[in-house]
Structure formats: C-alpha cells, structure tokens
Design a protein around this motif. Structure first.
Motif, short mmCIF file in Angstrom:
data_model
loop_
_atom_site.label_atom_id
_atom_site.label_comp_id
_atom_site.label_asym_id
_atom_site.label_seq_id
_atom_site.Cartn_x
_atom_site.Cartn_y
_atom_site.Cartn_z
N SER A 25 39.77 47.30 23.27
CA SER A 25 38.54 46.90 23.94
C SER A 25 37.97 45.55 23.51
O SER A 25 36.93 45.15 24.05
N PHE A 26 38.62 44.83 22.60
CA PHE A 26 38.03 43.56 22.17
C PHE A 26 37.96 42.56 23.33
O PHE A 26 37.04 41.73 23.40
N ALA A 27 38.91 42.66 24.27
CA ALA A 27 38.87 41.76 25.43
C ALA A 27 37.64 42.01 26.28
O ALA A 27 37.06 41.08 26.86
N VAL A 181 52.83 37.13 27.18
CA VAL A 181 52.62 36.29 28.37
C VAL A 181 51.93 34.99 27.98
O VAL A 181 52.31 33.89 28.43
N VAL A 182 50.91 35.08 27.13
CA VAL A 182 50.19 33.89 26.68
C VAL A 182 51.11 32.97 25.89
O VAL A 182 51.13 31.74 26.10
N ALA A 183 51.91 33.55 24.99
CA ALA A 183 52.82 32.74 24.17
C ALA A 183 53.84 32.01 25.05
O ALA A 183 54.11 30.82 24.85
N VAL A 184 54.40 32.71 26.02
CA VAL A 184 55.37 32.08 26.93
C VAL A 184 54.71 30.95 27.71
O VAL A 184 55.28 29.86 27.89
N ALA A 310 41.22 34.41 15.89
CA ALA A 310 42.56 34.32 16.47
C ALA A 310 42.63 35.11 17.78
O ALA A 310 43.22 34.65 18.77
N PHE A 311 42.01 36.29 17.82
CA PHE A 311 41.98 37.07 19.05
C PHE A 311 41.20 36.34 20.14
O PHE A 311 41.60 36.32 21.31
N ALA A 312 40.08 35.73 19.76
CA ALA A 312 39.28 34.99 20.73
C ALA A 312 40.04 33.78 21.27
O ALA A 312 39.96 33.45 22.46
N THR A 313 40.80 33.12 20.40
CA THR A 313 41.61 31.98 20.84
C THR A 313 42.68 32.41 21.82
O THR A 313 42.97 31.73 22.80
N LEU A 314 43.28 33.56 21.55
CA LEU A 314 44.29 34.11 22.46
C LEU A 314 43.70 34.31 23.85
O LEU A 314 44.32 33.98 24.87
N VAL A 315 42.49 34.86 23.90
CA VAL A 315 41.82 35.08 25.18
C VAL A 315 41.51 33.75 25.86
O VAL A 315 41.68 33.58 27.07
N PRO A 319 46.52 32.69 30.53
CA PRO A 319 46.53 32.31 31.96
C PRO A 319 45.52 33.13 32.75
O PRO A 319 45.07 34.19 32.31
N ASP A 320 45.20 32.66 33.93
CA ASP A 320 44.23 33.34 34.78
C ASP A 320 44.61 34.79 35.02
O ASP A 320 45.78 35.11 35.24
N ALA A 321 43.62 35.67 34.98
CA ALA A 321 43.71 37.08 35.37
C ALA A 321 44.39 37.98 34.35
O ALA A 321 44.32 39.20 34.47
N VAL A 322 45.02 37.43 33.32
CA VAL A 322 45.77 38.27 32.38
C VAL A 322 44.82 39.09 31.50
O VAL A 322 44.95 40.32 31.40
N ILE A 323 43.87 38.45 30.86
CA ILE A 323 42.95 39.17 29.98
C ILE A 323 42.01 40.08 30.75
O ILE A 323 41.77 41.23 30.33
N PRO A 324 41.45 39.66 31.89
CA PRO A 324 40.66 40.62 32.68
C PRO A 324 41.46 41.86 33.07
O PRO A 324 40.90 42.96 33.14
N ALA A 325 42.76 41.70 33.30
CA ALA A 325 43.60 42.87 33.63
C ALA A 325 43.66 43.83 32.46
O ALA A 325 43.56 45.05 32.63
N VAL A 326 43.83 43.29 31.25
CA VAL A 326 43.85 44.14 30.05
C VAL A 326 42.51 44.84 29.89
O VAL A 326 42.45 46.05 29.59
#
Length: 389
Positions: A25-27, A181-184, A310-315, A319-326
């Motif tokens: 739930s951090f996202a 996905v973010v790393a790629v 680090a988690f906030a930086t990842l968010v 890319p668009d729509a990835v974190i909202p999907a999680v």
C-alpha cells in the motif's frame, strides 16, 4: 507444544507482516499525498514519518501489553486523499487536516461519547462512502492497460498468477514486477538516478486551517480511519483471543498521527487486514509469545522507513500508469469488502447506493469534497426512508 517453537518464528512473522503491509500500500500513500498537494520530497517525507510512527506504535503497544498489537497507516485514508484532491489552502491546509484528524482520534480516547457518536453512523453508509472513494483508484489497472499496455499488463498478469498461488503475496509481487518495469524503462532511456534522492529526510510544513480542508478532509479521514481500520482491527484481534486496550491504543496512534503530521504523515491506526498475520497461530502456537511478532513488525517498519526515499524515487521515475495500477490492485480486496458490507442489508441498500454514487462522483461543493457530501446525502436519504418506522 506451546513454547517449543524457536523465537525466530514470531520474529519472522513480524517481518512478513511489515513487508506485506508496506509493499501492498505504500504506492497508495504516495499517490494520496501527491493528490492533496505534496511535492515529491514532501510525499517521501510523509511516507517516512508514517513508517516511523507506526513502527514505534507497534513496539510500544506490543511490548507494554504483551499482545501482537500492530499499527498501520490508514490505506483507506490515503485513498480518500486521492479522491479529495487539492483542498482549500493547498498542502499546508492538508497538513492541518491531518493534525485535526489526529486530535479527533485522541479525543475518542479521552471522551468516549465521540466514539459512541461515530458508532452511530450506520456501517452501510460508512462502507458505501469508502467504496465510492476507492472506485476511481480501483479502475486504474483497467485504464492503465489501455494507456500503457507494455508497462501495466506484466504487473496485472503477475498479480493474477500469484493471487492464485499465494494470495497474501499478490500485491507485493505485483510491486516487484512494477519495479522491474521501471528498471527496464530507465535502462532503455539511459537516465541516471540522482543518489541524493535515495536519502530519507523530513520536509516539515507549518499547518494552516481552512473550513474546506477541515470539513472535506479531516472529518472524512477520521471517520474512514475509525470505521475501516480501528474498529475492524479490534474485532480481528478479538477473534484471536486478544482484547485490545482501546484507550491506550487510541492515545498511542493519535499521538503518533499528530507527531507525523507536520512531516506529511496522514494518519496511523490499528492494523486491520495485516493484524491477522501477527496475531494468528501461524505466528506462534503459544498466544502468550505472539507479542514478539508485534515488536518485530514495528522494528521492520523502522527499517523500511529508512528506505522510504528509495521507494518514493521508484514511484517518481515510473512510466505512466504503472504505479496507479499497483495502487488499484492493492485496493481490490478493500473495495470488494466495502461494497459487500454496504449492500448486505436490503433495508439499508438505497441510502448506501446514494452514498456510494455521491462519493464516486468526485464532486466538490463550496470547496468541500465528495466524501463529506456522500455522508450527508446517505444519512439524509436514510432519515427520509426510515422516518417514523
């Protein structure tokens, strides 16, 4: 036999409780803080503040009362922030609303009549409001597949497979897929990451108080937190034979919420869904030793808090729509539960439907968010339908 298992078992149960609670739930928390006006640095600070205060709350309550009492941030409350959006007065007013919500939680410990008043709100109305708030977020995985199929489909597919094999780990594993996905994406873009972004730090904000923020954010945040976290949390603990000391629990979580608010923490409360991970026999066959899992959960939250930047930086880099999907996937279970409780009683169904629709509409009237008007509309319809009955 009770007591024959190694102490590592409840310790590991606490680590798992924290990992599942945090990564699931951090996202949602970061998205919510950003929605009410926080910058990326302020949202990261809020995540850090919430992690540290709920970790300390776990340790204090579990150690003092020798029960596996665990605390958590208010995930439904974070979803409410997303639905509310920017309030009158911006981010400082949102911080003021967090402080008022914390004060109301403290007040429930000191003045039992307030808790009794909240208990008089029909559960169907409260859950319908929550379901309406959660609906837009729960649609994000669906709309995300259309907006960014290459980024979102791997996340959703991972979630679905793991939900079949190990439901507890479905959302955390979906987050891992999102991280890949973010790393790629970063590798393909050749974009460097500033190491300074990975260091946790507090961003303090002086609170301000506006009518729109108090009525449209503070009050709904308090009601959602009480109805969807604190009350169910005590019921879950009771199902495992533990009677949570209500007044001390509200004092600790209310004080923790107040301390974290200037740094951006929205609210902490008793854990509900994740509470079972530390309180069940899986944590330890001996109920008298499960309190160790509560302390371990708190210590793990403190460690995870150190990784909050680090988690906030990842968010931030996703890319668009990835974190909202999680975030949407993380709320599916809560949405389903809220809908079920909202329409379970046929006699309460129509007021609940009205409440749900108003909350889901996202309307803002007189600078006050839809969540407040949803409560007003639902209670009004219920009063008219049930008058003189």
């Amino acid at each position: 036999m009770p007591g024959s298992t190694p102490l590592s078992r409840p310790i590991l149960a606490g680590v798992v409780t924290a990992l599942v609670g945090f990564t699931s739930s951090f996202a949602v928390v970061l998205t919510g803080l950003g929605a009410v006006g926080a910058t990326a640095a302020q949202a990261a600070s809020g995540l850090l503040a919430a992690s540290l205060t709920m970790g300390l709350a776990c340790i204090v309550l579990a150690w003092r009362y020798r029960m596996p009492i665990t605390s958590a941030w208010s995930t439904p409350g974070a979803a409410l922030l997303v639905a509310t959006g920017t309030v009158e007065g911006g981010w400082p007013a949102a911080v003021g609303a967090f402080l008022v919500s914390a004060a109301l939680i403290l007040l429930t410990a000191l003045w039992p009549a307030l808790g009794a008043l909240i208990a008089r709100i029909p559960p169907s109305i409260a859950q319908a409001m929550l379901a309406g708030v959660l609906l837009p977020l729960c649609l994000a995985p669906i709309t995300g597949i259309v907006a960014n199929p290459w980024g979102v489909i791997p996340v959703v597919a991972t979630w679905l497979v793991v939900a079949r094999l190990a439901p507890r780990w479905a959302v955390p594993t979906a987050f891992v897929a999102a991280a890949v996905v973010v790393a790629v994406s970063l590798i393909q873009a050749g974009a460097p990451v500033d190491p300074a972004l990975l260091l946790p730090r507090f961003e303090l904000t002086a609170p301000t108080f506006t009518v729109g923020a108090l009525v449209g954010l503070a009050l709904p945040l308090f009601i959602v937190t009480m109805a969807s976290q604190n009350v169910p949390g005590t019921a879950i603990m009771r199902s495992f034979g533990y009677e949570v000391p209500w007044r001390p629990a509200m004092l600790v979580t209310g004080l923790g919420s107040a301390l974290g608010a200037p740094a951006g923490g929205h609210t902490i409360n008793l854990a509900a869904i994740s509470a079972a991970l530390a309180a069940s026999p899986d944590a330890d066959p001996d109920p008298k030793r499960r309190w160790v899992a509560g302390v371990s959960t708190g210590a793990s939250y403190l460690v995870l808090g150190g990784c909050s930047a680090a988690f906030a930086t990842l968010v931030l880099l996703a890319p668009d729509a990835v974190i909202p999907a999680v975030a949407g996937l993380a709320l599916f279970a809560a949405f389903g539960s809220a809908v079920q409780q909202a329409i379970d009683d046929p006699g309460e169904r129509l007021p609940a439907v009205v409440t749900f629709l108003v909350a889901a509409s996202g309307i803002a009237v007189l600078g006050v968010s839809a969540a407040f008007w949803a409560l007003v509309a639902g209670l009004l319809v219920r009063t008219v339908l049930h008058a003189r009955r």
